[in-house]
Design a protein around this motif. Structure first.
Motif, PDB file in Angstrom:
ATOM      1  N   THR A  11      10.197  -8.127 -88.216  1.00 54.88           N
ATOM      2  CA  THR A  11      11.377  -7.442 -87.671  1.00 54.88           C
ATOM      3  C   THR A  11      12.506  -8.402 -87.312  1.00 54.88           C
ATOM      4  O   THR A  11      13.660  -8.125 -87.589  1.00 54.88           O
ATOM      5  N   ASP A  12      12.159  -9.495 -86.650  1.00 56.66           N
ATOM      6  CA  ASP A  12      13.211 -10.452 -86.287  1.00 56.66           C
ATOM      7  C   ASP A  12      12.577 -11.804 -86.021  1.00 56.66           C
ATOM      8  O   ASP A  12      11.360 -11.944 -85.936  1.00 56.66           O
ATOM      9  N   PHE A  13      13.412 -12.794 -85.929  1.00 61.12           N
ATOM     10  CA  PHE A  13      12.955 -14.151 -85.660  1.00 61.12           C
ATOM     11  C   PHE A  13      13.025 -14.439 -84.159  1.00 61.12           C
ATOM     12  O   PHE A  13      13.946 -14.017 -83.481  1.00 61.12           O
ATOM     13  N   ILE A  14      12.032 -15.167 -83.694  1.00 59.11           N
ATOM     14  CA  ILE A  14      12.059 -15.624 -82.308  1.00 59.11           C
ATOM     15  C   ILE A  14      13.033 -16.784 -82.218  1.00 59.11           C
ATOM     16  O   ILE A  14      12.936 -17.730 -82.995  1.00 59.11           O
ATOM     17  N   PRO A  15      13.979 -16.754 -81.276  1.00 64.05           N
ATOM     18  CA  PRO A  15      14.917 -17.866 -81.157  1.00 64.05           C
ATOM     19  C   PRO A  15      14.182 -19.135 -80.749  1.00 64.05           C
ATOM     20  O   PRO A  15      13.298 -19.113 -79.890  1.00 64.05           O
ATOM     21  N   THR A  16      14.534 -20.230 -81.378  1.00 69.49           N
ATOM     22  CA  THR A  16      13.906 -21.518 -81.064  1.00 69.49           C
ATOM     23  C   THR A  16      14.857 -22.437 -80.336  1.00 69.49           C
ATOM     24  O   THR A  16      14.485 -23.561 -80.001  1.00 69.49           O
ATOM     25  N   SER A  17      16.071 -22.005 -80.106  1.00 67.10           N
ATOM     26  CA  SER A  17      17.032 -22.809 -79.367  1.00 67.10           C
ATOM     27  C   SER A  17      18.034 -21.873 -78.714  1.00 67.10           C
ATOM     28  O   SER A  17      18.077 -20.674 -79.000  1.00 67.10           O
ATOM     29  N   GLY A  18      18.830 -22.454 -77.811  1.00 62.93           N
ATOM     30  CA  GLY A  18      19.820 -21.647 -77.124  1.00 62.93           C
ATOM     31  C   GLY A  18      19.263 -20.951 -75.911  1.00 62.93           C
ATOM     32  O   GLY A  18      18.076 -21.042 -75.582  1.00 62.93           O
ATOM     33  N   ILE A  19      20.115 -20.220 -75.227  1.00 63.93           N
ATOM     34  CA  ILE A  19      19.721 -19.584 -73.981  1.00 63.93           C
ATOM     35  C   ILE A  19      18.655 -18.522 -74.196  1.00 63.93           C
ATOM     36  O   ILE A  19      17.804 -18.288 -73.318  1.00 63.93           O
ATOM     37  N   LYS A  20      18.627 -17.870 -75.348  1.00 64.88           N
ATOM     38  CA  LYS A  20      17.613 -16.840 -75.590  1.00 64.88           C
ATOM     39  C   LYS A  20      16.220 -17.422 -75.777  1.00 64.88           C
ATOM     40  O   LYS A  20      15.230 -16.698 -75.673  1.00 64.88           O
ATOM     41  N   ALA A  21      16.139 -18.717 -76.061  1.00 65.34           N
ATOM     42  CA  ALA A  21      14.842 -19.370 -76.193  1.00 65.34           C
ATOM     43  C   ALA A  21      14.387 -19.993 -74.872  1.00 65.34           C
ATOM     44  O   ALA A  21      13.257 -20.473 -74.776  1.00 65.34           O
ATOM     45  N   TYR A  22      15.232 -19.984 -73.862  1.00 66.65           N
ATOM     46  CA  TYR A  22      14.888 -20.531 -72.562  1.00 66.65           C
ATOM     47  C   TYR A  22      13.786 -19.692 -71.922  1.00 66.65           C
ATOM     48  O   TYR A  22      13.814 -18.467 -71.973  1.00 66.65           O
ATOM     49  N   ARG A  23      12.805 -20.330 -71.340  1.00 65.34           N
ATOM     50  CA  ARG A  23      11.597 -19.660 -70.879  1.00 65.34           C
ATOM     51  C   ARG A  23      11.877 -18.438 -70.008  1.00 65.34           C
ATOM     52  O   ARG A  23      11.299 -17.366 -70.211  1.00 65.34           O
ATOM     53  N   LEU A  24      12.746 -18.587 -69.019  1.00 64.78           N
ATOM     54  CA  LEU A  24      12.976 -17.487 -68.091  1.00 64.78           C
ATOM     55  C   LEU A  24      13.708 -16.322 -68.729  1.00 64.78           C
ATOM     56  O   LEU A  24      13.620 -15.189 -68.253  1.00 64.78           O
ATOM     57  N   VAL A  25      14.443 -16.577 -69.803  1.00 62.97           N
ATOM     58  CA  VAL A  25      15.111 -15.500 -70.535  1.00 62.97           C
ATOM     59  C   VAL A  25      14.153 -14.874 -71.537  1.00 62.97           C
ATOM     60  O   VAL A  25      14.067 -13.655 -71.670  1.00 62.97           O
ATOM     61  N   GLN A  26      13.414 -15.709 -72.223  1.00 63.59           N
ATOM     62  CA  GLN A  26      12.478 -15.214 -73.222  1.00 63.59           C
ATOM     63  C   GLN A  26      11.394 -14.353 -72.585  1.00 63.59           C
ATOM     64  O   GLN A  26      10.923 -13.376 -73.176  1.00 63.59           O
ATOM     65  N   SER A  27      10.999 -14.697 -71.361  1.00 64.97           N
ATOM     66  CA  SER A  27       9.984 -13.905 -70.658  1.00 64.97           C
ATOM     67  C   SER A  27      10.577 -12.694 -69.946  1.00 64.97           C
ATOM     68  O   SER A  27       9.848 -11.961 -69.266  1.00 64.97           O
ATOM     69  N   ARG A  28      11.892 -12.506 -70.071  1.00 68.17           N
ATOM     70  CA  ARG A  28      12.605 -11.387 -69.464  1.00 68.17           C
ATOM     71  C   ARG A  28      12.624 -11.442 -67.943  1.00 68.17           C
ATOM     72  O   ARG A  28      12.839 -10.431 -67.275  1.00 68.17           O
ATOM     73  N   SER A  29      12.397 -12.605 -67.373  1.00 67.42           N
ATOM     74  CA  SER A  29      12.561 -12.766 -65.930  1.00 67.42           C
ATOM     75  C   SER A  29      14.031 -12.736 -65.549  1.00 67.42           C
ATOM     76  O   SER A  29      14.392 -12.311 -64.448  1.00 67.42           O
ATOM     77  N   MET A  30      14.882 -13.223 -66.449  1.00 68.53           N
ATOM     78  CA  MET A  30      16.319 -13.235 -66.231  1.00 68.53           C
ATOM     79  C   MET A  30      16.998 -12.950 -67.568  1.00 68.53           C
ATOM     80  O   MET A  30      16.378 -13.098 -68.624  1.00 68.53           O
ATOM     81  N   ASP A  31      18.258 -12.559 -67.500  1.00 69.88           N
ATOM     82  CA  ASP A  31      19.027 -12.398 -68.723  1.00 69.88           C
ATOM     83  C   ASP A  31      20.087 -13.494 -68.778  1.00 69.88           C
ATOM     84  O   ASP A  31      20.387 -14.137 -67.763  1.00 69.88           O
ATOM     85  N   PRO A  32      20.677 -13.760 -69.927  1.00 69.07           N
ATOM     86  CA  PRO A  32      21.652 -14.848 -70.047  1.00 69.07           C
ATOM     87  C   PRO A  32      22.810 -14.738 -69.065  1.00 69.07           C
ATOM     88  O   PRO A  32      23.285 -15.764 -68.562  1.00 69.07           O
ATOM     89  N   GLU A  33      23.260 -13.535 -68.784  1.00 68.94           N
ATOM     90  CA  GLU A  33      24.391 -13.387 -67.874  1.00 68.94           C
ATOM     91  C   GLU A  33      24.015 -13.809 -66.457  1.00 68.94           C
ATOM     92  O   GLU A  33      24.800 -14.431 -65.734  1.00 68.94           O
ATOM     93  N   THR A  34      22.795 -13.491 -66.040  1.00 68.68           N
ATOM     94  CA  THR A  34      22.334 -13.914 -64.718  1.00 68.68           C
ATOM     95  C   THR A  34      22.246 -15.434 -64.647  1.00 68.68           C
ATOM     96  O   THR A  34      22.632 -16.046 -63.643  1.00 68.68           O
ATOM     97  N   VAL A  35      21.738 -16.032 -65.704  1.00 66.73           N
ATOM     98  CA  VAL A  35      21.658 -17.492 -65.749  1.00 66.73           C
ATOM     99  C   VAL A  35      23.048 -18.091 -65.585  1.00 66.73           C
ATOM    100  O   VAL A  35      23.254 -19.030 -64.803  1.00 66.73           O
ATOM    101  N   TRP A  36      24.009 -17.559 -66.311  1.00 68.67           N
ATOM    102  CA  TRP A  36      25.358 -18.120 -66.230  1.00 68.67           C
ATOM    103  C   TRP A  36      25.965 -17.918 -64.846  1.00 68.67           C
ATOM    104  O   TRP A  36      26.635 -18.806 -64.319  1.00 68.67           O
ATOM    105  N   GLN A  37      25.718 -16.769 -64.232  1.00 68.05           N
ATOM    106  CA  GLN A  37      26.244 -16.523 -62.890  1.00 68.05           C
ATOM    107  C   GLN A  37      25.696 -17.556 -61.899  1.00 68.05           C
ATOM    108  O   GLN A  37      26.422 -18.044 -61.027  1.00 68.05           O
ATOM    109  N   LEU A  38      24.429 -17.901 -62.038  1.00 70.23           N
ATOM    110  CA  LEU A  38      23.836 -18.895 -61.146  1.00 70.23           C
ATOM    111  C   LEU A  38      24.396 -20.289 -61.421  1.00 70.23           C
ATOM    112  O   LEU A  38      24.630 -21.069 -60.488  1.00 70.23           O
ATOM    113  N   VAL A  39      24.598 -20.618 -62.690  1.00 72.55           N
ATOM    114  CA  VAL A  39      25.184 -21.921 -63.026  1.00 72.55           C
ATOM    115  C   VAL A  39      26.587 -22.020 -62.438  1.00 72.55           C
ATOM    116  O   VAL A  39      26.970 -23.059 -61.861  1.00 72.55           O
ATOM    117  N   ALA A  40      27.380 -20.950 -62.575  1.00 65.93           N
ATOM    118  CA  ALA A  40      28.731 -20.954 -62.032  1.00 65.93           C
ATOM    119  C   ALA A  40      28.717 -21.059 -60.505  1.00 65.93           C
ATOM    120  O   ALA A  40      29.552 -21.750 -59.898  1.00 65.93           O
TER     121      ALA A  40
END
Length: 642
Positions: A104-133
């Motif tokens: 169906t699709d490829f698992i991302p191997t790089s980028g924010i979607k491959a980051y553990r906390l995003v890949q496990s659905r603990s956080m989404d990319p927008e939440t990550v960016w809000q915390l970085v900011a």
């Protein structure tokens, strides 16, 4: 304090996808066998030439072999892949399949979607960016270690791909006070703990891992500790000591110490500058944590800091007009840290050495020289132009150094007084000290005693009058909280020797009360560092009732007894504890202070080879006081009153 949260975290939209806090499961991946590959490393001319020189030690040899093996594995991993295939772990294509086996699709191997906390659905990319900011705005100015390129939204993929340790540290710190969504801090903390364990176990890491450990040591998020005590007992100091130690070891293994010397850079100038900044921060963190807990510096030492100045840290220099000149601020901090280190090395180098210096009296010339050097630092950097919060951190560091330096002479006066006491003296130890210090102006060390008390009061005054608790103190590194706690404990002990007049003591009590209020306002909740140490100070400074049958004894109250309310008046001294100066905690030992206010037994008493005098007519504190007096009479180098 008002509850703090992020806009993206207030929305329940992401809650249904939240993974359990005790696990980080990623999507199920089916990995088909890859094409057969050669297991042995290549032995062609290129690989042979990669050794470059004769190995100097086994580590060099292993590095050469590792490089050759990695090169061979990379070559093997690319065999059999078409242009349309993406390589997963081990060189195999990585993709998801449904239960019917359809791709169906490829698992991302790089980028924010491959980051553990995003890949496990603990956080989404927008939440990550809000915390970085949020980190960039509130925390970064105090310790500007994170490369500022990562504070651009478009760089989030690169941040997640190349700097997982540093990104996770940023998220863990930025989420530590989120009241609305505390589970986010739990996710970040668990992943950070896993990464730290990997570093300690020898996992591959780079300079970004060292930076992550240094940042954690400055803020010590609660999620990384297994238990939170209601009253602060110095746990943060212990955790910082461990994180700084791991950062030093890792940085030394990575060769960051070589950047302490100017010369032709061995690699990319930007990379070299980043390594130099990280290693210099290792130096600063090592010196400051050692000063805080009274332990020796790292035995190997970060190497000679060969006159590094602001231009040696290009990543901290302003880019455009109006930017903060972090490079100049960092140079001021580095210069002050050198003074901290010198004071610690000379005056607090060892218990026996320090006591010998106190009794011989040759500490006076050192303390005077250090005082002059500290004043020179102030004349050079006191007028540095920077934002108010950063200027305040420099002022607080300066005042605490004054306290740390002059307190040594105060301790020396106490030690000399104890040694000069005749065995036939009928005065109690408390009365002897009170008689000695009732006229400080006539003492040889009067200037040191006065200045140490003034420095402690100045520190707390700045904390109370010049720092916004919610906007600034809340985000400051924890050392500025703890310096204030040390100053308050120092004043408590100084008061017990009778060096304060009645009006001065009343003023100090009022200052302590305001300090606890500021610490509470700076806290996000009752378990935050400010609230926990405010509680410690309240228990320490709260008036305590003395039994009428023993008005001159030290009363060892437990926390319940300390809750009793007494008039804040000193007209009738029978209502208050006659505090014995010969107690069992140093002003630098917060764990022992916690034991004192909670009534716990003295740590390590058995190691002194002493038995506490048990008189059924005396409270537990009275027996402990006699134990300490016996210990002091036996060996002056065993403990310090301060």
């Amino acid at each position: 304090m008002s509850q703090m949260s992020l806009e993206v975290l207030d929305s329940p939209a992401n809650s249904e996808n939240t993974a359990p806090p005790n696990s980080y499961p990623g999507p199920v991946v089916f990995m088909p066998p890859g094409p057969p590959t050669a297991a042995s490393p290549s032995t062609d001319d290129d690989d042979a030439g990669s050794i470059g020189s004769v190995p100097r030690n086994p580590s060099d040899a292993w590095q050469c072999l590792t490089g050759i093996a990695k090169h061979g594995a990379d070559d093997a991993g690319t065999e059999g892949l078409t242009d349309n295939q993406s390589s997963g772990p081990g060189g195999r294509p990585a993709y998801n399949t449904l239960h019917n086996g359809n791709v169906t699709d490829f698992i991302p191997t790089s980028g924010i979607k491959a980051y553990r906390l995003v890949q496990s659905r603990s956080m989404d990319p927008e939440t990550v960016w809000q915390l970085v900011a949020r980190y960039a705005e509130n925390y970064h100015p105090y310790i500007p270690l994170v490369p500022r390129k990562y504070f651009d939204r478009s760089a989030l993929d690169a941040f997640a791909t190349n700097e997982k340790h540093l990104l996770t540290a940023v998220l863990t710190i930025a989420s530590k006070d989120l009241v609305v969504r505390p589970e986010i801090h739990e996710y970040c903390s668990k992943y950070m703990h896993e990464l730290i364990s990997g570093i300690a176990a020898g996992a591959d890491c780079d300079v970004e891992a060292v930076e992550a450990l240094l940042l954690l040591a400055e803020w010590e998020p609660q999620g990384l500790r297994p238990r939170i005590e209601r009253v602060g007992r110095g746990e943060e100091d212990r955790a910082s000591w461990m994180h700084v130690g791991l950062a030093l070891r890792s940085g030394y293994f990575l060769g960051l110490d070589r950047t302490s010397f100017r010369g032709d850079p061995s690699g990319d100038p930007e990379t070299e500058a980043r390594k130099r900044l990280a290693w210099t921060n290792c130096y600063i963190s090592d010196r400051l944590i050692s000063v805080r807990i009274g332990r020796a510096f790292w035995s190997r030492g970060p190497g000679p800091m060969t006159g590094l100045v602001s231009k040696d840290f290009p990543s901290l220099q302003p880019i455009k007009e109006g930017d903060e000149d972090y490079a100049r601020i960092f140079q001021a901090t580095l210069d002050l840290t050198q003074l901290y280190g010198n004071v610690h090395d000379v005056l607090y180098s060892g218990m026996r050495t320090s006591n010998q210096m106190m009794l011989m009296g040759d500490y006076v010339k050192y303390v005077d020289d250090f005082r002059l050097a500290i004043l020179r630092w102030k004349s050079l950097w006191g007028s540095l132009a920077c934002s108010p919060p950063l200027k305040i951190t420099l002022q607080l560091s300066y005042e605490y150094l004054r306290l740390y330096t002059n307190a040594f002479a105060f301790q020396a006066a106490i030690s000399q007084s104890l040694v000069s006491r005749h065995k036939s003296d009928e005065l109690s130890q408390r009365e002897h000290f009170r008689k000695t210090f009732n006229n400080v102006a006539s003492m040889q060390d009067a200037r040191f005693i006065y200045e140490s008390i003034d420095a402690a009061k100045s520190y707390l005054t700045i904390l109370v009058n010049s720092v916004d608790p919610e906007k600034h103190l809340h985000f400051m590194p924890l050392r500025f909280y703890l310096y204030g706690i040390y100053a308050a404990v120092f004043l408590y002990k100084a008061r017990s020797f009778g060096v304060m007049t009645r009006p001065e003591e009343m003023d100090v009590r009022g200052l302590i009360t305001r300090t606890t209020e500021v610490l509470k306002r700076a806290s996000a909740g009752p378990d935050d560092i400010g609230a926990r140490y405010a509680r410690l100070l309240e228990l320490l400074w709260k008036p305590k009732q003395v039994p009428t049958t023993s008005p001159t004894a030290t009363h060892w109250s437990n926390e319940q007894q300390l809750q009793s309310t007494f008039p804040n008046s000193f007209a009738d001294q029978s209502n208050y504890v006659y505090f014995s100066p010969a107690n069992d905690f140093s002003w630098l030992d917060l764990e022992a202070v916690g034991d004192y206010v909670s009534g716990d037994q003295i740590p390590g008493a058995g190691s002194l080879g002493l038995e506490t005098f048990q008189n059924p007519d005396l409270g537990p504190g009275e027996g402990r006081s006699q134990t300490m007096q016996t210990a002091w009479m036996g060996d002056i180098s065993t403990n310090l009153f301060f």
